[in-house]
Write an enzyme that holds these catalytic residues in place. Sequence first.
Site, PDB file in Angstrom:
ATOM      1  CG  HIS A   1      -0.171   0.012   2.529  1.00  0.00           C
ATOM      2  ND1 HIS A   1       0.379   1.154   3.070  1.00  0.00           N
ATOM      3  CD2 HIS A   1       0.123  -0.981   3.383  1.00  0.00           C
ATOM      4  CE1 HIS A   1       0.976   0.859   4.208  1.00  0.00           C
ATOM      5  NE2 HIS A   1       0.848  -0.439   4.425  1.00  0.00           N
TER       6      HIS A   1
ATOM      7  NE  ARG B   1      -1.612  -0.299   6.802  1.00  0.00           N
ATOM      8  CZ  ARG B   1      -2.135  -0.879   7.879  1.00  0.00           C
ATOM      9  NH1 ARG B   1      -3.321  -0.473   8.330  1.00  0.00           N
ATOM     10  NH2 ARG B   1      -1.498  -1.846   8.513  1.00  0.00           N
TER      11      ARG B   1
END
Length: 249
Positions: free
Chosen positions: A10, A61
Amino acid sequence: MPGKLILIRHGQSIWNVENLFSGWHDVDLSPQGRLEAATAGKELLREGIAVDIAFTSLLKRAIRTLCIMLDEMDRMWIPVERSWRLNERHYGALQGYNKAEMVARHGEAQVKIWRRSYDTPPPALETSDPRHPRFDLRYAGIDPALLPATESLKDTHVRVQPFWESRMAPALREGRNVLVAAHGNSLRAMVKMLDGINESEIVELNIPTGVPLLYDLDDDLKPRDRHYLGNAEATTAAVGTVRRQTEKR
Protein backbone atom coordinates in the site's frame (compact mmCIF):
# COMPACT_ATOMS: atom_id res chain seq x y z
CA MET A 1 1.08 -20.09 -19.71
CA PRO A 2 0.62 -18.49 -16.27
CA GLY A 3 -0.50 -14.92 -15.93
CA LYS A 4 1.63 -12.10 -14.59
CA LEU A 5 1.80 -11.47 -10.85
CA ILE A 6 2.04 -7.92 -9.53
CA LEU A 7 2.68 -7.31 -5.84
CA ILE A 8 2.32 -3.86 -4.33
CA ARG A 9 2.62 -2.64 -0.79
CA HIS A 10 0.00 0.00 0.00
CA GLY A 11 0.97 3.64 -0.42
CA GLN A 12 2.40 5.58 2.49
CA SER A 13 -0.08 5.65 5.38
CA ILE A 14 -0.75 8.35 7.94
CA TRP A 15 0.82 6.18 10.63
CA ASN A 16 3.89 5.56 8.45
CA VAL A 17 4.40 9.31 8.59
CA GLU A 18 3.81 9.41 12.37
CA ASN A 19 6.17 6.42 12.95
CA LEU A 20 3.51 4.34 14.71
CA PHE A 21 3.07 0.56 14.75
CA SER A 22 0.03 0.01 12.52
CA GLY A 23 -0.50 -3.74 12.30
CA TRP A 24 -4.23 -4.46 12.01
CA HIS A 25 -5.25 -0.91 12.95
CA ASP A 26 -7.28 0.49 10.06
CA VAL A 27 -5.31 3.62 9.22
CA ASP A 28 -5.77 5.43 5.89
CA LEU A 29 -3.32 6.62 3.25
CA SER A 30 -1.51 9.93 3.51
CA PRO A 31 -1.71 12.37 0.55
CA GLN A 32 1.70 11.03 -0.52
CA GLY A 33 0.32 7.48 -0.33
CA ARG A 34 -2.56 8.35 -2.64
CA LEU A 35 -0.10 9.83 -5.12
CA GLU A 36 2.04 6.67 -4.93
CA ALA A 37 -1.01 4.52 -5.67
CA ALA A 38 -1.99 6.64 -8.67
CA THR A 39 1.57 6.50 -9.99
CA ALA A 40 1.60 2.71 -9.58
CA GLY A 41 -1.55 2.41 -11.69
CA LYS A 42 0.03 4.56 -14.40
CA GLU A 43 3.12 2.32 -14.37
CA LEU A 44 1.02 -0.78 -15.03
CA LEU A 45 -0.70 1.03 -17.90
CA ARG A 46 2.69 2.02 -19.29
CA GLU A 47 3.83 -1.61 -19.02
CA GLY A 48 0.73 -2.70 -20.98
CA ILE A 49 -0.46 -5.14 -18.30
CA ALA A 50 -4.22 -5.69 -18.17
CA VAL A 51 -5.03 -6.92 -14.66
CA ASP A 52 -7.74 -9.61 -14.64
CA ILE A 53 -8.30 -10.18 -10.91
CA ALA A 54 -7.12 -8.49 -7.72
CA PHE A 55 -6.66 -9.49 -4.10
CA THR A 56 -6.29 -7.26 -1.07
CA SER A 57 -6.62 -7.23 2.71
CA LEU A 58 -9.45 -5.99 4.93
CA LEU A 59 -7.53 -2.81 5.80
CA LYS A 60 -8.38 0.46 4.06
CA ARG A 61 -4.81 1.52 3.27
CA ALA A 62 -4.46 -1.54 1.01
CA ILE A 63 -8.04 -1.39 -0.28
CA ARG A 64 -7.74 2.31 -1.16
CA THR A 65 -4.39 1.71 -2.88
CA LEU A 66 -6.03 -0.95 -5.01
CA CYS A 67 -9.07 1.22 -5.80
CA ILE A 68 -6.89 4.13 -6.89
CA MET A 69 -4.78 1.86 -9.09
CA LEU A 70 -7.81 0.24 -10.73
CA ASP A 71 -9.33 3.67 -11.35
CA GLU A 72 -6.13 4.82 -13.06
CA MET A 73 -6.20 1.69 -15.24
CA ASP A 74 -9.96 1.97 -15.92
CA ARG A 75 -10.39 -1.57 -14.58
CA MET A 76 -12.60 -1.00 -11.55
CA TRP A 77 -14.94 -3.67 -12.93
CA ILE A 78 -12.59 -6.62 -12.44
CA PRO A 79 -13.20 -9.15 -9.63
CA VAL A 80 -11.66 -8.13 -6.29
CA GLU A 81 -11.33 -10.47 -3.34
CA ARG A 82 -10.58 -9.17 0.16
CA SER A 83 -9.19 -11.42 2.85
CA TRP A 84 -7.92 -11.02 6.41
CA ARG A 85 -5.16 -13.45 5.44
CA LEU A 86 -3.51 -10.62 3.49
CA ASN A 87 -3.62 -8.22 6.45
CA GLU A 88 -0.44 -6.74 7.84
CA ARG A 89 1.36 -8.67 10.55
CA HIS A 90 -0.40 -8.13 13.88
CA TYR A 91 1.94 -6.19 16.17
CA GLY A 92 0.10 -7.12 19.36
CA ALA A 93 0.45 -4.74 22.28
CA LEU A 94 2.77 -2.49 20.24
CA GLN A 95 -0.04 -1.40 17.91
CA GLY A 96 -0.75 2.31 18.06
CA TYR A 97 2.49 3.18 19.84
CA ASN A 98 5.32 5.27 18.50
CA LYS A 99 8.31 3.16 17.49
CA ALA A 100 10.84 5.52 19.06
CA GLU A 101 8.87 5.54 22.32
CA MET A 102 8.90 1.74 22.39
CA VAL A 103 12.68 1.78 21.94
CA ALA A 104 13.00 4.19 24.87
CA ARG A 105 10.76 2.00 27.01
CA HIS A 106 11.99 -1.50 26.10
CA GLY A 107 15.44 -0.90 24.64
CA GLU A 108 16.60 -0.92 21.03
CA ALA A 109 17.74 -4.56 21.11
CA GLN A 110 14.38 -5.87 22.33
CA VAL A 111 12.33 -3.83 19.87
CA LYS A 112 14.60 -4.96 17.05
CA ILE A 113 13.92 -8.58 18.03
CA TRP A 114 10.18 -7.96 17.96
CA ARG A 115 10.39 -6.17 14.61
CA ARG A 116 13.05 -8.13 12.77
CA SER A 117 13.25 -11.67 14.11
CA TYR A 118 11.44 -14.31 12.05
CA ASP A 119 9.65 -16.19 14.81
CA THR A 120 9.52 -13.95 17.93
CA PRO A 121 6.23 -12.01 18.19
CA PRO A 122 5.72 -8.83 20.22
CA PRO A 123 3.76 -9.05 23.49
CA ALA A 124 0.19 -10.20 22.84
CA LEU A 125 -2.96 -8.17 23.37
CA GLU A 126 -5.18 -9.25 26.24
CA THR A 127 -8.41 -10.82 24.97
CA SER A 128 -10.27 -7.97 26.71
CA ASP A 129 -8.24 -5.27 24.95
CA PRO A 130 -10.52 -3.22 22.64
CA ARG A 131 -7.76 -3.39 20.01
CA HIS A 132 -8.22 -7.18 19.77
CA PRO A 133 -9.66 -8.13 16.35
CA ARG A 134 -12.48 -10.13 17.96
CA PHE A 135 -14.16 -6.78 18.70
CA ASP A 136 -13.94 -5.61 15.06
CA LEU A 137 -17.05 -6.22 12.93
CA ARG A 138 -15.03 -6.94 9.80
CA TYR A 139 -13.82 -10.19 11.42
CA ALA A 140 -17.24 -11.24 12.76
CA GLY A 141 -17.52 -14.17 10.34
CA ILE A 142 -14.08 -15.58 11.13
CA ASP A 143 -13.44 -18.29 13.71
CA PRO A 144 -12.18 -16.33 16.76
CA ALA A 145 -9.54 -19.01 17.29
CA LEU A 146 -7.90 -17.89 14.03
CA LEU A 147 -7.71 -14.22 14.98
CA PRO A 148 -4.25 -13.25 16.27
CA ALA A 149 -3.47 -11.20 19.37
CA THR A 150 0.10 -10.87 18.09
CA GLU A 151 2.18 -12.35 15.25
CA SER A 152 5.72 -12.99 14.14
CA LEU A 153 6.64 -12.94 10.46
CA LYS A 154 6.52 -16.74 10.62
CA ASP A 155 2.91 -16.58 11.84
CA THR A 156 2.07 -14.21 9.01
CA HIS A 157 3.62 -16.62 6.52
CA VAL A 158 1.53 -19.47 7.93
CA ARG A 159 -1.75 -17.60 7.34
CA VAL A 160 -0.80 -16.21 3.91
CA GLN A 161 0.37 -19.49 2.37
CA PRO A 162 -3.00 -21.31 2.25
CA PHE A 163 -4.62 -18.27 0.66
CA TRP A 164 -1.89 -18.19 -2.00
CA GLU A 165 -2.39 -21.88 -2.70
CA SER A 166 -6.20 -21.85 -2.76
CA ARG A 167 -6.97 -18.50 -4.43
CA MET A 168 -4.05 -16.75 -6.12
CA ALA A 169 -2.08 -19.66 -7.58
CA PRO A 170 -5.14 -21.14 -9.37
CA ALA A 171 -5.92 -17.75 -10.95
CA LEU A 172 -2.36 -17.48 -12.23
CA ARG A 173 -2.46 -21.03 -13.63
CA GLU A 174 -5.61 -20.07 -15.53
CA GLY A 175 -3.52 -17.41 -17.29
CA ARG A 176 -5.04 -14.45 -15.46
CA ASN A 177 -2.91 -11.44 -14.52
CA VAL A 178 -3.11 -11.07 -10.74
CA LEU A 179 -2.63 -7.88 -8.74
CA VAL A 180 -2.08 -8.18 -4.97
CA ALA A 181 -2.31 -4.97 -2.93
CA ALA A 182 -1.25 -5.80 0.60
CA HIS A 183 1.28 -4.94 3.31
CA GLY A 184 4.99 -5.11 4.01
CA ASN A 185 4.89 -8.36 5.98
CA SER A 186 2.15 -10.22 4.13
CA LEU A 187 4.08 -9.46 0.94
CA ARG A 188 7.34 -10.57 2.57
CA ALA A 189 5.64 -13.90 3.18
CA MET A 190 4.72 -14.16 -0.50
CA VAL A 191 8.20 -13.17 -1.68
CA LYS A 192 9.67 -15.78 0.66
CA MET A 193 7.47 -18.44 -0.94
CA LEU A 194 8.17 -17.32 -4.50
CA ASP A 195 11.92 -16.72 -4.24
CA GLY A 196 12.90 -19.23 -1.58
CA ILE A 197 14.54 -16.59 0.62
CA ASN A 198 15.74 -17.98 3.93
CA GLU A 199 14.52 -16.86 7.34
CA SER A 200 17.49 -14.68 8.19
CA GLU A 201 17.35 -12.77 4.90
CA ILE A 202 13.60 -12.33 4.63
CA VAL A 203 13.37 -10.24 7.81
CA GLU A 204 15.81 -7.72 6.30
CA LEU A 205 14.03 -7.54 2.97
CA ASN A 206 12.69 -4.04 2.29
CA ILE A 207 9.48 -3.61 0.30
CA PRO A 208 8.82 0.06 -0.47
CA THR A 209 5.36 1.60 -0.42
CA GLY A 210 3.57 2.10 -3.70
CA VAL A 211 6.06 0.50 -6.10
CA PRO A 212 4.74 -2.45 -8.19
CA LEU A 213 6.88 -5.60 -8.18
CA LEU A 214 6.24 -7.58 -11.37
CA TYR A 215 6.82 -11.36 -11.49
CA ASP A 216 7.09 -13.42 -14.66
CA LEU A 217 6.41 -17.04 -13.64
CA ASP A 218 7.01 -20.42 -15.28
CA ASP A 219 4.46 -23.25 -15.42
CA ASP A 220 5.38 -24.29 -11.86
CA LEU A 221 4.86 -20.69 -10.68
CA LYS A 222 8.57 -20.27 -10.09
CA PRO A 223 10.03 -16.85 -10.95
CA ARG A 224 11.72 -16.52 -14.33
CA ASP A 225 12.13 -12.80 -13.78
CA ARG A 226 11.05 -10.11 -11.36
CA HIS A 227 11.58 -6.38 -11.33
CA TYR A 228 10.14 -3.17 -9.95
CA LEU A 229 8.26 -0.87 -12.29
CA GLY A 230 8.98 2.82 -12.49
CA ASN A 231 11.96 5.13 -12.53
CA ALA A 232 14.99 3.01 -11.67
CA GLU A 233 16.91 5.82 -10.01
CA ALA A 234 13.94 6.77 -7.84
CA THR A 235 13.46 3.22 -6.53
CA THR A 236 17.05 1.96 -6.23
CA ALA A 237 17.66 3.26 -2.71
CA ALA A 238 14.34 2.01 -1.38
CA VAL A 239 14.47 -1.43 -2.93
CA GLY A 240 18.20 -2.17 -2.87
CA THR A 241 17.85 -4.96 -0.31
CA VAL A 242 15.04 -6.61 -2.28
CA ARG A 243 16.89 -6.35 -5.54
CA ARG A 244 20.10 -7.90 -4.20
CA GLN A 245 18.25 -10.81 -2.67
CA THR A 246 15.81 -11.57 -5.48
CA GLU A 247 18.11 -11.06 -8.46
CA LYS A 248 20.60 -13.65 -7.22
CA ARG A 249 17.83 -16.29 -7.18
